[in-house]
Design a protein around this motif. Structure first.
Motif, PDB file in Angstrom:
ATOM      1  N   ALA A   1      37.115 -22.997  24.887  1.00 23.48           N
ATOM      2  CA  ALA A   1      36.987 -21.980  23.836  1.00 23.48           C
ATOM      3  C   ALA A   1      35.863 -21.013  24.197  1.00 23.48           C
ATOM      4  CB  ALA A   1      36.709 -22.630  22.484  1.00 23.48           C
ATOM      5  N   ALA A   2      34.778 -21.543  24.748  1.00 23.14           N
ATOM      6  CA  ALA A   2      33.658 -20.687  25.146  1.00 23.14           C
ATOM      7  C   ALA A   2      34.064 -19.770  26.286  1.00 23.14           C
ATOM      8  CB  ALA A   2      32.453 -21.540  25.546  1.00 23.14           C
ATOM      9  N   GLU A   3      34.849 -20.319  27.240  1.00 21.64           N
ATOM     10  CA  GLU A   3      35.323 -19.492  28.352  1.00 21.64           C
ATOM     11  C   GLU A   3      36.223 -18.393  27.835  1.00 21.64           C
ATOM     12  OE1 GLU A   3      37.218 -22.081  31.132  1.00 21.64           O
ATOM     13  OE2 GLU A   3      35.393 -23.210  31.525  1.00 21.64           O
ATOM     14  N   ALA A   4      37.096 -18.717  26.902  1.00 17.82           N
ATOM     15  CA  ALA A   4      38.029 -17.729  26.357  1.00 17.82           C
ATOM     16  C   ALA A   4      37.261 -16.632  25.621  1.00 17.82           C
ATOM     17  CB  ALA A   4      39.022 -18.398  25.422  1.00 17.82           C
ATOM     18  N   GLU A   5      36.215 -17.006  24.920  1.00 18.01           N
ATOM     19  CA  GLU A   5      35.422 -16.003  24.217  1.00 18.01           C
ATOM     20  C   GLU A   5      34.759 -15.067  25.210  1.00 18.01           C
ATOM     21  OE1 GLU A   5      34.062 -18.663  20.349  1.00 18.01           O
ATOM     22  OE2 GLU A   5      32.567 -18.009  21.779  1.00 18.01           O
ATOM     23  N   GLY A   6      34.244 -15.617  26.288  1.00 16.25           N
ATOM     24  CA  GLY A   6      33.573 -14.807  27.296  1.00 16.25           C
ATOM     25  C   GLY A   6      34.528 -13.850  27.968  1.00 16.25           C
ATOM     26  N   GLU A   7      35.761 -14.299  28.215  1.00 17.08           N
ATOM     27  CA  GLU A   7      36.730 -13.438  28.889  1.00 17.08           C
ATOM     28  C   GLU A   7      37.182 -12.307  28.001  1.00 17.08           C
ATOM     29  OE1 GLU A   7      39.892 -16.003  30.080  1.00 17.08           O
ATOM     30  OE2 GLU A   7      38.627 -17.152  31.421  1.00 17.08           O
ATOM     31  N   GLY A   8      37.384 -12.608  26.741  1.00 15.96           N
ATOM     32  CA  GLY A   8      37.914 -11.590  25.828  1.00 15.96           C
ATOM     33  C   GLY A   8      36.874 -10.570  25.427  1.00 15.96           C
ATOM     34  N   GLY A   9      35.606 -10.878  25.615  1.00 16.24           N
ATOM     35  CA  GLY A   9      34.554  -9.944  25.223  1.00 16.24           C
ATOM     36  C   GLY A   9      34.493  -9.763  23.714  1.00 16.24           C
ATOM     37  N   ASP A  10      34.797 -10.838  22.982  1.00 18.23           N
ATOM     38  CA  ASP A  10      34.801 -10.746  21.523  1.00 18.23           C
ATOM     39  C   ASP A  10      33.409 -10.409  21.010  1.00 18.23           C
ATOM     40  OD1 ASP A  10      37.460 -11.390  21.413  1.00 18.23           O
ATOM     41  OD2 ASP A  10      37.118 -13.531  21.064  1.00 18.23           O
ATOM     42  N   SER A  11      33.381  -9.646  19.941  1.00 19.59           N
ATOM     43  CA  SER A  11      32.098  -9.311  19.324  1.00 19.59           C
ATOM     44  C   SER A  11      31.569 -10.524  18.565  1.00 19.59           C
ATOM     45  CB  SER A  11      32.278  -8.146  18.355  1.00 19.59           C
ATOM     46  OG  SER A  11      33.049  -8.572  17.236  1.00 19.59           O
ATOM     47  N   LYS A  12      30.345 -10.434  18.181  1.00 23.32           N
ATOM     48  CA  LYS A  12      29.717 -11.526  17.434  1.00 23.32           C
ATOM     49  C   LYS A  12      30.461 -11.734  16.114  1.00 23.32           C
ATOM     50  CE  LYS A  12      25.075 -13.041  16.179  1.00 23.32           C
ATOM     51  NZ  LYS A  12      23.669 -12.642  16.124  1.00 23.32           N
ATOM     52  N   ALA A  13      30.847 -10.634  15.469  1.00 20.29           N
ATOM     53  CA  ALA A  13      31.575 -10.724  14.202  1.00 20.29           C
ATOM     54  C   ALA A  13      32.928 -11.393  14.412  1.00 20.29           C
ATOM     55  CB  ALA A  13      31.738  -9.348  13.588  1.00 20.29           C
ATOM     56  N   ALA A  14      33.593 -11.057  15.511  1.00 25.60           N
ATOM     57  CA  ALA A  14      34.896 -11.664  15.790  1.00 25.60           C
ATOM     58  C   ALA A  14      34.744 -13.161  16.017  1.00 25.60           C
ATOM     59  CB  ALA A  14      35.543 -11.006  16.998  1.00 25.60           C
TER      60      ALA A  14
ATOM     61  N   LYS B   1      32.470 -15.043  14.729  1.00 24.93           N
ATOM     62  CA  LYS B   1      32.207 -15.652  13.425  1.00 24.93           C
ATOM     63  C   LYS B   1      33.501 -15.802  12.637  1.00 24.93           C
ATOM     64  CE  LYS B   1      27.405 -14.397  12.610  1.00 24.93           C
ATOM     65  NZ  LYS B   1      26.485 -13.738  11.699  1.00 24.93           N
ATOM     66  N   ARG B   2      34.350 -14.758  12.699  1.00 25.93           N
ATOM     67  CA  ARG B   2      35.636 -14.837  11.990  1.00 25.93           C
ATOM     68  C   ARG B   2      36.486 -15.970  12.537  1.00 25.93           C
ATOM     69  NH1 ARG B   2      35.193  -9.218  12.250  1.00 25.93           N
ATOM     70  NH2 ARG B   2      36.496  -9.119  14.100  1.00 25.93           N
ATOM     71  N   GLN B   3      36.501 -16.096  13.860  1.00 23.60           N
ATOM     72  CA  GLN B   3      37.282 -17.168  14.484  1.00 23.60           C
ATOM     73  C   GLN B   3      36.751 -18.535  14.072  1.00 23.60           C
ATOM     74  OE1 GLN B   3      37.022 -16.305  18.648  1.00 23.60           O
ATOM     75  NE2 GLN B   3      38.559 -14.662  18.579  1.00 23.60           N
TER      76      GLN B   3
END
Length: 133
Positions: free
Chosen positions: A101-114, A116-118
């Protein structure tokens, strides 16, 4: 004889007048001393009141600082109540590998707000699953 008596009376009156003048001077000195003592007592009382006010003010400030520090510690403790371990536990409940999940977040470049929503959606899903199961 009468003249002598009058002269003696006048002499006695002169001595009495001297004694009265001496007593008046002594009374004046005593009154001045009393006034000075009263002024010193009033000054000492004013200084004591000022010292007491300072102590009360210092105690009030210390109490306010203590309450402020307590609030800060409470806020810090509240932040510590939900460490990332809780998120890892949530991923484990959902069957998600936290490292992926951490790798996926890093790849997608999700914002901090995104992020938190996830995390909120994942938490809500886990709560719903727990309530249903």
């Amino acid at each position: 004889v009468e003249v002598e008596a009058i002269e003696e009376g006048m002499s006695a009156m002169g001595e009495a007048a001297k004694e009265v003048a001496a007593l008046e001077a002594e009374l004046k000195a005593l009154n001045e001393g009393l006034s000075a003592a009263r002024a010193a007592a009033a000054e000492a009382e004013a200084a004591e009141l000022a010292r007491q006010r300072e102590e009360v003010e210092e105690a009030r400030k210390a109490k306010e600082k203590k309450e402020k520090d307590k609030k800060k510690k409470g806020a810090a403790a509240a932040k510590d109540d939900k460490p990332e371990d809780d998120l890892d536990a949530l991923f484990a409940e959902l069957g998600i590998d936290p490292s992926k999940a951490a790798e996926a977040e890093g790849e997608g470049g999700d914002s901090k707000a995104a992020k938190k929503r996830q995390a909120k959606k994942a938490r809500e899903a886990a709560e719903a699953a727990a309530a249903a199961g």
